[in-house]
Design an enzyme around this catalytic site. Structure first.
Site, short mmCIF file in Angstrom:
data_model
loop_
_atom_site.label_atom_id
_atom_site.label_comp_id
_atom_site.label_asym_id
_atom_site.label_seq_id
_atom_site.Cartn_x
_atom_site.Cartn_y
_atom_site.Cartn_z
N ASP A 513 0.86 -1.18 0.00
CA ASP A 513 0.00 0.00 0.00
C ASP A 513 0.90 1.24 0.00
O ASP A 513 2.12 1.14 0.17
CB ASP A 513 -0.89 -0.04 1.25
CG ASP A 513 -2.10 0.88 1.15
OD1 ASP A 513 -2.29 1.52 0.09
OD2 ASP A 513 -2.86 0.95 2.13
N GLU A 516 2.74 5.05 -3.93
CA GLU A 516 2.71 6.01 -5.05
C GLU A 516 4.03 6.76 -5.25
O GLU A 516 4.30 7.08 -6.44
CB GLU A 516 1.55 7.01 -4.84
CG GLU A 516 0.19 6.40 -4.94
CD GLU A 516 -0.21 5.57 -3.71
OE1 GLU A 516 -1.00 4.64 -3.87
OE2 GLU A 516 0.30 5.85 -2.60
N ASP A 589 -9.05 3.80 -2.17
CA ASP A 589 -9.90 4.21 -1.04
C ASP A 589 -11.23 4.77 -1.52
O ASP A 589 -11.47 5.99 -1.51
CB ASP A 589 -9.16 5.23 -0.18
CG ASP A 589 -7.89 4.65 0.43
OD1 ASP A 589 -7.77 3.42 0.48
OD2 ASP A 589 -7.03 5.44 0.85
#
Length: 917
Positions: A513, A516, A589
């Site tokens: 997770d 990015e 999300d």
């Protein structure tokens, strides 16, 4: 101590600013992004470059791009650019444009490494010659033409410079670049005394030491009515125009990997992943594609018809065309033109460049249960037992960040998870697995061995001053490994060994997770663009590929852990072109509302179209508390996602399937059971994706490429070539309008009722299910016995559901292997082709396989078959099997019946024939 308290309060403040809502002003729009603003200001015909010194060199068509007009002394000198056109098997053209290295540019521009697979280069066609032709009505202008494939040619127009692919027959264009003269390449240069290259946004300063270096150009798709792709955005599947007549809010589609909490459901803003690959499709039934291998921030306009009315550029009008405009902050032109002509051809061409999707383990195609966070081992055991108590199958239980010792990854909280190996073994005893989270931010704590090791080795990304970059994320002060460096990726991979990841077992898999990368106190919640990677590469140049490299290193770690025998499972939030080789992704999300349920379909379709077939959305929505009806509808739809996982934020109420009353529990149980019933079909489709790139879940027009009613339909989707599913996206719905394409019938999965193709049906819907149909002419394999997990289903018998078409025929396939290893690459699999015709069902092998199975065919269900026959003859063996009316499916309230051949007893691995007498 005081400093620690301040730091903690600062982190809480940052989290409060980001976790609860997405604020548009936290992220840059095009008019706040100088390179995008400059590019959009250019007018058609602004490019003055012409192709000079055109020749064949090293099997490529090469040229220099130089200005046509004499150089203006007041302007910066435009140096020649190098251009090369390469052609590859299967109708692929590669165009590269870069600064000329012999002219000593200020730095070498970044070229994205480790995305194009090595096998692709072996498919290069070495050009021997080019033909030259004059362009009609162009005062003697010349073009160089080279062979691309049997039906296509690649063309370089010299003046003005333009590159395109065309059909040989009739010279119909397919894809072109710079047809509108919008090409611009900002060359690296020396800074002038009065220039300010710094850029500022919301208190952050980007030093931009190399100044402007952006690239932009127009790309046109001919014979096209819609374009698709370029994820990741929460928007319609068919990309809407972003600029031109009739466009109210003119904002390009942005490709810039960002940690966007609670993203809007209809927005062109970029979120977690970026794949700069676009597919076009038109009424002719033909498709084409374009891919720009560039990992810097990108902005892409889809131009509305008439956008160039004032530009004076005359384009061919005999065919429909969609124009697009591509802009990137840095990098080079490294582009791929895919000639198609079919939609599946384009996808196959793209994955021949970036790699085929990984073959997943069987368990990972089942249902996953996740939450931020399951509190402790007792909570894990309770959730696991409740699934059994309520007869709900599942395969994987997930642990989020709270399972660690103070957000130090590869550790366990000793109070909450004192016996992690025993916890995993209990799950494994039921055929279940566990997934733990491992994020890229490493807690800056001298007592943490991982940080100490990375720091001493110099493995962290540096800030603009050359110091280890220090940003804030879940652990507080954090640094980030430089995953561009293959040495560091190998170091990271070693951390997943059982010795290094203490408490891990062979049944533990990984979730990446925040990759990015997410930086709570960074510009736009990410890393500064002037941070430095291996070789002085700026973060701006590779930003969109950082999560890809992290995903790659993690998957390699699991591969090493299992001595290369165990297929990894790694879920990643960030992705780039090629991520399909390393595992699954999800849509991030999302929120517990009907709009996010609705937008999940075009998001998953877009991911599949661009190679990422193993994808899904958080069932129920990550943020918020879904009403029971929404949660049920999400399970009913999510059961058909390639990646099927329930997940929720820690501030939400618990939402395991048994917490909403007996009726809702039964509905969610039924939805999950449908997925398990269809696992043989899904696994077969994952194998198809693994060998061809064709996605598991696909748009209707991929199967019906000439059906115009399907082109913009993103409420429904195909699962393989056999099933059509449409979600219910509104509360208390009593009816649904469902378009069923094609000329043949479709059979309702629950009732077996036949519906005509080629029309919209207004159907009554109930709480029990969403509309789902099997296409006439197909055969779908199932397993109908309910177990706790997919592992416990391995030896269960199969059911074949035959949906007969108007010719009373059907066909389908089944793929089986051991579900976990790479032995299938060496022939250890079963791949059968089933054909029903003239009252005979036959099973024959596909390929040469060496895998044994004692599984049998338990039932053969015939939809669209007129009852009457009582027996069937099974060969070899000359055995008879009874034909009777039997249940279409087990479970559910209203069991429909269908003509069924009972207990034919044939082995799934063998050749056989069943004749209806």
């Amino acid at each position: 101590m005081k400093m620690k308290q301040v730091a903690f309060l600062f982190l809480i403040f940052l989290a409060s600013q980001t976790v609860y809502s997405w604020k548009k002003d936290e992220f840059r729009a095009c008019d706040q992004t100088p390179f995008c603003k400059r590019a959009r200001f250019r007018k058609p015909g602004a490019c003055t470059l012409i192709a000079h010194d055109v020749s064949i060199s090293d099997g490529d068509l090469t040229a220099k791009l130089i200005p046509k007009a004499p150089h203006d002394q007041d302007q910066d000198q435009i140096k020649p650019l190098t251009l090369s056109v390469s052609v590859y098997q299967d109708g692929i053209m590669r165009l590269k444009i870069d600064e000329d290295p012999s002219l000593d540019p200020r730095k070498k521009r970044f070229q994205v490494a480790d995305v194009v697979i090595s096998e692709f280069e072996t498919k290069k066609l070495w050009l021997q010659s080019a033909s030259t032709e004059k362009i009609n009505g162009d005062d003697g202008g010349l073009s160089s033409v080279v062979y691309l494939s049997d039906g296509y040619e690649a063309v370089l127009r010299h003046d003005p410079f333009e590159v395109y692919v065309r059909e040989k027959a009739g010279n119909r264009r397919v894809v072109s670049l710079n047809s509108h003269g919008l090409f611009d390449f900002e060359q690296l240069r020396v800074k002038k005394e009065d220039e300010d290259w710094e850029e500022r946004f919301r208190g952050h300063t980007d030093t931009r030491p190399y100044g402007p270096q952006s690239i932009s150009f127009d790309v046109s798709f001919y014979g096209s009515d819609f374009v698709y792709g370029i994820p990741e955005h929460a928007s319609s599947f068919a990309l809407k125009p972003t600029r031109g007549p009739g466009v109210e809010e003119s904002e390009p589609f942005r490709l810039f990997n960002l940690d966007v909490f609670e993203y809007h459901h209809e927005s062109p803003f970029g979120i977690y992943g970026s794949i700069p690959f676009m597919v076009s499709h038109g009424k002719s039934g033909q498709s084409s594609g374009f891919f720009w291998l560039n990992a810097a921030e990108m902005q892409i306009d889809v131009l509305a018809k008439g956008w160039d009315a004032e530009g004076g550029i005359l384009m061919p009008t005999e065919q429909s065309r969609i124009d697009t405009f591509w802009m990137s902050e840095a990098g080079i032109v490294d582009t791929f033109f895919f000639a198609g002509p079919g939609p599946k051809d384009v996808v196959k061409q793209y994955v021949s460049v970036t790699g085929l999707p990984a073959m997943p383990q069987l368990f990972s195609t089942g249902y996953h249960q996740c939450r931020w966070n399951y509190r402790d081992e007792e909570d894990v055991e309770n959730v696991d037992s409740k699934f059994d108590e309520h007869d709900i199958p599942y395969d994987v239980l997930w642990l989020d960040i709270e399972h660690t010792d103070g957000k130090r990854y590869f550790t366990w909280d000793k109070m909450l998870f004192p016996h992690p190996e025993e916890m995993q073994r209990k799950l494994a005893a039921k055929g279940r697995r566990m997934v733990t989270i491992v994020d890229p931010h490493i807690k800056r704590d001298e007592s943490f061995h991982l940080h100490k090791d990375a720091s001493q080795r110099g493995y962290y990304i540096k800030d603009a001053t050359g110091k280890d970059y220090d940003g804030w994320c879940w652990p507080g002060s954090s640094s980030y490994p430089d995953m561009l460096n293959p040495e560091i990726r190998s170091w990271w991979a070693e951390k997943f060994s059982y010795d290094n990841y203490v408490g891990s077992t062979p049944s533990l898999y990984i979730w990446n997770d925040m990759n990015e990368p997410s930086v709570f106190n960074g510009p736009e919640v990410t890393m500064p663009r002037d941070a430095l990677h291996l070789g002085g590469v700026e973060h701006r140049e590779l930003h969109n590929a950082y999560g890809y490299y992290f995903h790659m290193a993690t998957a390699e770690g699991l591969l090493k852990r299992g001595d290369g025998k165990d297929r990894p499972f790694v879920l990643s939030r960030a992705f780039f072109a090629g991520s399909q080789r390393y595992g699954a992704v999800w849509t991030g999300d999302n929120s517990a509302d009907w709009d996010h349920l609705r937008v999940s379909v075009p998001m998953v379709l877009t991911l599949g179209l661009t190679g990422m077939t193993f994808s899904g959305a958080d069932v129920g929505g990550f943020f918020g508390n879904p009403e029971p009806e929404l949660l049920v509808r999400w399970y009913q739809l999510g059961a058909y996602y390639p990646f099927f996982r329930g997940h929720a934020h820690h501030d939400t109420k618990r939402r395991e399937p048994w917490l909403f009353g007996e009726r809702n529990t039964a509905l969610m149980r039924d939805a999950i059971r449908i997925r398990y019933t269809l696992l043989p079909y899904f696994y077969t489709l994952f194998r198809e994706a693994n060998v061809s790139g064709v996605p598991v879940v696909r748009p209707l027009w991929m199967e019906f490429p000439s059906d115009e009613a399907a082109f913009s339909n993103d409420e429904a989707f195909m699962v393989g070539n056999s099933l059509l599913v449409q979600g219910i996206y509104t509360a208390r719905a009593k009816h649904a309008s469902v378009y069923l394409p094609g000329k043949e019938s479709w059979y309702d999965l629950r009732t077996g009722t036949a519906y005509k193709g080629g029309k919209v049906h207004k159907l009554e819907v109930s709480e029990e299910s969403i509309p789902a149909f099997q296409r006439a002419g197909t055969i779908v394999p199932r397993k109908d016995r309910f177990r706790r997990s997919s592992t416990q289903m391995v030896h269960d018998p199969y059911t074949l559901v035959i949906a007969l078409n108007s010719s009373q025929a059907a066909e389908g396939e089944l793929y089986v292997d051991d579900g976990k290893s790479y032995d299938f690459k060496h022939g250890a699999y079963i791949h059968r082709r089933f054909v029903f015709s003239n009252g005979h069902l036959t099973s024959s092998p596909v390929g040469n396989s060496r895998f044994s199975s004692d599984c049998i065919i338990e039932r053969v269900i015939l939809l669209g078959f007129t009852p009457g026959a009582k027996t069937a003859l099974v060969e070899p063996g000359n055995q008879k099997a009874e034909i009777e009316l039997g249940p279409l499916r087990f479970g559910g309230q209203h069991a429909a019946v269908a003509v069924t051949i009972r207990k034919p007893g044939v082995r799934v691995a063998e050749d056989w024939k069943i004749k209806i007498l």
